[in-house]
Design a protein around this motif. Structure first.
Motif, mmCIF file in Angstrom:
data_model
loop_
_atom_site.group_PDB
_atom_site.id
_atom_site.type_symbol
_atom_site.label_atom_id
_atom_site.label_comp_id
_atom_site.label_asym_id
_atom_site.label_seq_id
_atom_site.Cartn_x
_atom_site.Cartn_y
_atom_site.Cartn_z
ATOM 1 N N UNK A 185 0.841 -1.203 0.000
ATOM 2 C CA UNK A 185 0.000 0.000 0.000
ATOM 3 C C UNK A 185 0.877 1.254 0.000
ATOM 4 N N UNK A 186 1.923 1.233 0.834
ATOM 5 C CA UNK A 186 2.798 2.407 0.946
ATOM 6 C C UNK A 186 3.425 2.754 -0.402
ATOM 7 N N UNK A 187 4.011 1.741 -1.047
ATOM 8 C CA UNK A 187 4.729 2.013 -2.296
ATOM 9 C C UNK A 187 3.752 2.442 -3.395
ATOM 10 N N UNK A 188 2.624 1.732 -3.463
ATOM 11 C CA UNK A 188 1.646 2.094 -4.497
ATOM 12 C C UNK A 188 1.153 3.528 -4.297
ATOM 13 N N UNK A 189 0.859 3.885 -3.049
ATOM 14 C CA UNK A 189 0.379 5.249 -2.778
ATOM 15 C C UNK A 189 1.451 6.273 -3.108
ATOM 16 N N UNK A 190 2.704 5.961 -2.747
ATOM 17 C CA UNK A 190 3.790 6.910 -3.012
ATOM 18 C C UNK A 190 3.952 7.124 -4.509
ATOM 19 N N UNK A 191 3.958 6.030 -5.273
ATOM 20 C CA UNK A 191 4.149 6.144 -6.727
ATOM 21 C C UNK A 191 2.995 6.934 -7.350
ATOM 22 N N UNK A 192 1.770 6.619 -6.939
ATOM 23 C CA UNK A 192 0.613 7.312 -7.525
ATOM 24 C C UNK A 192 0.580 8.782 -7.114
ATOM 25 N N UNK A 193 0.989 9.057 -5.876
ATOM 26 C CA UNK A 193 1.043 10.454 -5.440
ATOM 27 C C UNK A 193 2.043 11.241 -6.295
ATOM 28 N N UNK A 194 3.218 10.636 -6.514
ATOM 29 C CA UNK A 194 4.231 11.318 -7.330
ATOM 30 C C UNK A 194 3.737 11.485 -8.773
ATOM 31 N N UNK A 195 2.966 10.512 -9.242
ATOM 32 C CA UNK A 195 2.401 10.631 -10.597
ATOM 33 C C UNK A 195 1.416 11.798 -10.657
ATOM 34 N N UNK A 196 0.600 11.934 -9.612
ATOM 35 C CA UNK A 196 -0.338 13.070 -9.574
ATOM 36 C C UNK A 196 0.424 14.384 -9.533
ATOM 37 N N UNK A 197 1.512 14.394 -8.751
ATOM 38 C CA UNK A 197 2.327 15.603 -8.654
ATOM 39 C C UNK A 197 2.890 15.967 -10.031
ATOM 40 N N UNK A 198 3.246 14.930 -10.786
ATOM 41 C CA UNK A 198 3.742 15.157 -12.130
ATOM 42 C C UNK A 198 2.656 15.760 -13.019
ATOM 43 N N UNK A 199 1.468 15.221 -12.899
ATOM 44 C CA UNK A 199 0.366 15.703 -13.747
ATOM 45 C C UNK A 199 0.051 17.173 -13.449
ATOM 46 N N UNK A 200 -0.029 17.522 -12.159
ATOM 47 C CA UNK A 200 -0.422 18.907 -11.873
ATOM 48 C C UNK A 200 0.678 19.894 -12.249
ATOM 49 N N UNK A 201 1.915 19.421 -12.366
ATOM 50 C CA UNK A 201 3.000 20.315 -12.753
ATOM 51 C C UNK A 201 3.357 20.211 -14.228
ATOM 52 N N UNK A 202 2.580 19.445 -14.976
ATOM 53 C CA UNK A 202 2.820 19.326 -16.411
ATOM 54 C C UNK A 202 2.148 20.493 -17.130
ATOM 55 N N UNK A 203 2.466 20.678 -18.407
ATOM 56 C CA UNK A 203 1.737 21.705 -19.163
ATOM 57 C C UNK A 203 0.221 21.515 -19.057
ATOM 58 N N UNK A 204 -0.240 20.281 -19.112
ATOM 59 C CA UNK A 204 -1.681 20.004 -18.967
ATOM 60 C C UNK A 204 -2.193 20.492 -17.615
ATOM 61 N N UNK A 205 -1.426 20.179 -16.550
ATOM 62 C CA UNK A 205 -1.846 20.582 -15.214
ATOM 63 C C UNK A 205 -1.929 22.088 -15.069
ATOM 64 N N UNK A 206 -1.029 22.803 -15.749
ATOM 65 C CA UNK A 206 -1.073 24.261 -15.669
ATOM 66 C C UNK A 206 -2.314 24.799 -16.383
ATOM 67 N N UNK A 207 -2.733 24.129 -17.436
ATOM 68 C CA UNK A 207 -3.966 24.560 -18.114
ATOM 69 C C UNK A 207 -5.154 24.369 -17.170
ATOM 70 N N UNK A 208 -5.140 23.277 -16.393
ATOM 71 C CA UNK A 208 -6.230 23.063 -15.440
ATOM 72 C C UNK A 208 -6.328 24.247 -14.481
ATOM 73 N N UNK A 209 -5.171 24.723 -14.016
ATOM 74 C CA UNK A 209 -5.194 25.860 -13.096
ATOM 75 C C UNK A 209 -5.686 27.116 -13.793
ATOM 76 N N UNK A 210 -5.319 27.251 -15.057
ATOM 77 C CA UNK A 210 -5.815 28.407 -15.816
ATOM 78 C C UNK A 210 -7.336 28.342 -15.919
ATOM 79 N N UNK A 211 -7.870 27.152 -16.122
ATOM 80 C CA UNK A 211 -9.323 26.989 -16.234
ATOM 81 C C UNK A 211 -9.987 27.324 -14.898
ATOM 82 N N UNK A 212 -9.342 26.888 -13.811
ATOM 83 C CA UNK A 212 -9.883 27.227 -12.491
ATOM 84 C C UNK A 212 -9.907 28.743 -12.301
#
Lengths: 356, 256
Positions: A185-212
């Motif tokens: 559970x720990x490793x899976x959560x850590x990997x997925x959390x880091x993946x989410x962090x990647x998404x929100x800091x990607x060009x796509x993630x920045x567009x999401x913030x612009x939309x917000x």
């Protein structure tokens, strides 16, 4: 820093707090060998992931959804139904997850395309309706879901408490299937959390913030905001589904009250607000605080109440009665929102800025 | 007609209830030409802009971009086909930094919409183009401030920066200098003058200040009560009685 996608927590106090939480979670089986405390630690992990995936929607994209826990439920039920029906094999476990993901994504896409074109309040109402319907459905389909009783099931052998990885002990702790489950559970959560962090800091993630910030302007720049919102909804649903699968693997049980109830949705909302919206790190802080409070507040109140009645303070003893724990939790929530409207993360970052 | 038509509206009309805000406006615009759109308040200038850039859908009539009918397309599609817009009421991403505002526009221009696997900082090309544009509008010093924290004049400049970052072929300025202090105005006017020198740009400018119109415009069209009243060379339009009466008379009454 690339593992954090160039978005470290920022602020010394926040870094220290997160470091302590993550470190404790990383060595929890050795620090707290008891069954209850390990359960608390695993619950924090799963909730942190669930809350982080909700933050992608609420904090980053500005979409209010009440169906997020439904996607968690889809993942949990996927694993439960597969392991219950096909027996405790890894194949069944993976099948359960692989079957649950498209169900979640399709549901998310349907809700998104149906309602995201219009105002966000309409989207919120639609998600509420769909989530309630899904909850009722899961309770009614006895033959599939076990109805109100839910499903208890066996997990693959090496994840069971009876399994021993080595015959001896490591740091005084038996390396049994429970510990292995925890680290899965720990490793899976850590990997997925880091993946989410990647998404929100990607060009796509920045567009999401612009939309917000300004959907009208984002559209005038050429971004198809409906597609972006729909994609964010599907992504967060997929991660919530995986969180549900992890929760099921940990608990060996899935029922409406642990995986679909709207009160869990409210808990998730509280955690994201307390931790701080729009910074995934808030999910870790919010989940840790909330889960610890929920599990230990009652005990703490019991001790305080006994002490108060011992000192003859009957009114205080009554107020601190363990049954009042929800009231105190609510009070803490109100105070947190009042004094830290940007959440604990926002507050701690501000602290650092103030002190130079 | 030395150049081909880049933007055309045919009988463009929008009705709000009984009120006809833009009434059968037919007009052609060409690359290399700066057209000033003048008219009193409420003449339908901003509404006309909204119809061209897609924020409003026409009740009847059509909009053509480079000969293609785009009447049924939304604002995002029209933006990606080269329609750039600087809004009259400042319209930014208030909580994001100045640099991030521009970077998002650059990112849109480069068509990077769905890349979610790498950190945005790794697209150094987007960052450096955004920095160059900040330099151009003299906002480099404020790059880390939140857009909401800028002065009104700086917000207007950022608004223009977002449009330039989009690399449009049609530039639509809606009163770009409104509310700016006297010393801030030249930055924006110089910018427009520089854009004008590139022959491929079609520039539409809504502006109340007649000295600005006189110095920049190749052509003036006059809107009044939603109708196209006049269209021609600046000198000829400004001198025409219809404009004197419908517009300049009013403009003189306003403090400028």
């Amino acid at each position: 820093m690339m593992i954090l996608s160039g978005d470290p927590p920022r602020g010394r106090a926040l870094v220290a707090l997160l470091a302590v939480i993550v470190l404790i979670l990383a060595i929890a089986p050795f620090l707290f060998p008891g069954a209850k405390s390990l359960n608390v630690a695993a619950t924090i992990l799963v909730y942190a992931l669930l809350v982080a995936s909700y933050d992608l929607l609420l904090g980053y994209t500005g979409i209010v959804s009440f169906a997020h826990v439904m996607f968690y439920g889809v993942g949990a039920y996927g694993v439960a139904i597969a392991l219950y029906g096909l027996g405790p094999s890894w194949g069944a476990l993976i099948l359960g997850i692989v079957a649950a993901l498209p169900v979640s994504v399709a549901l998310a896409l349907a809700i998104a395309l149906f309602s995201l074109r219009v105002q966000t309040i309409f989207f919120a109402m639609v998600t509420l309706a769909v989530a309630s319907a899904f909850n009722v459905l899961a309770s009614q389909l006895d033959w599939l879901t076990g109805g109100e009783d839910g499903r208890s099931f066996q997990v693959p052998e090496i994840l069971r408490p009876g399994f021993r990885l080595i015959s001896g002990r490591a740091f005084g702790v038996e390396l049994n299937g429970r510990v292995l489950s925890y680290y899965l559970v720990f490793i899976a959560c850590a990997v997925l959390f880091l993946a989410l962090l990647r998404v929100v800091n990607s060009p796509f993630g920045r567009v999401l913030q612009a939309i917000r910030e300004n959907p009208f302007r984002a559209e005038a720049l050429g971004y198809r905001i409906v597609y972006h919102r729909a994609l964010a909804t599907c992504l967060s649903a997929a991660v919530a589904t995986l969180a549900g699968a992890l929760g099921a693997i940990w608990q060996h049980y899935v029922g409406p009250d642990t995986a679909l109830n709207l009160s869990i949705q409210l808990d998730v909302l509280v955690m994201v607000v307390i931790g701080g919206m729009g910074s995934l790190y808030g999910a870790i802080v919010g989940a840790a605080l909330f889960v610890v409070a929920r599990n230990y507040l009652q005990g703490l109140l019991g001790a305080l109440s006994a002490a108060a009645s011992g000192a003859g303070l009957t009114l205080a003893a009554g107020l601190l009665h363990p049954d009042r724990w929800l009231m105190w939790l609510g009070l803490m929530f109100i105070l947190a929102v009042y004094f830290a409207p940007t959440g604990i993360v926002g507050r701690l970052r501000g602290l650092d800025k103030g002190s130079g | 007609m030395s150049n081909s038509v880049s933007l055309e509206t045919k009988d463009l009309t929008i009705r709000f209830g009984g009120h006809v805000a833009v009434d059968a406006v037919s007009c052609q615009f060409r690359p290399g030409e700066l057209t000033a759109i003048v008219g009193p308040n409420g003449a339908g200038k901003t509404t006309y802009f909204n119809l061209v850039s897609g924020q409003l859908r026409a009740t009847s009539g059509a909009v053509f971009l480079n000969g293609h009918d785009v009447t049924s397309l939304g604002p995002a599609e029209r933006a990606s086909r080269g329609v750039g817009r600087a809004f009259q009421l400042t319209n930014l991403f208030p909580g994001l930094s100045v640099a991030e505002n521009v970077r998002l526009a650059v990112q849109a221009a480069e068509g990077v919409h769905y890349d979610m696997l790498r950190p945005w900082r790794l697209r150094g090309d987007l960052v450096s183009r955004a920095e160059a544009i900040l330099e151009e509008v003299a906002l480099t010093g404020r790059r880390n401030a939140a857009a909401a924290a800028l002065s009104h004049g700086d917000q207007r400049k950022l608004e223009v920066a977002l449009m330039i970052a989009l690399k449009p072929t049609i530039f639509m300025f809606d009163e770009p200098t409104a509310g700016m202090s006297v010393d801030e105005v030249p930055v924006v006017l110089d910018l427009i003058a520089r854009l004008k020198q590139e022959a491929s740009k079609t520039i539409l400018l809504v502006e109340h200040k007649m000295d600005v119109v006189r110095s920049l415009a190749d052509r003036i069209i006059v809107l009044h009560n939603g109708r196209l009243m006049a269209d021609g060379e600046p000198a000829e339009i400004i001198a025409s009685p219809i404009v004197q009466e419908a517009y300049l008379g009013l403009a003189k009454a306003q403090p400028s």
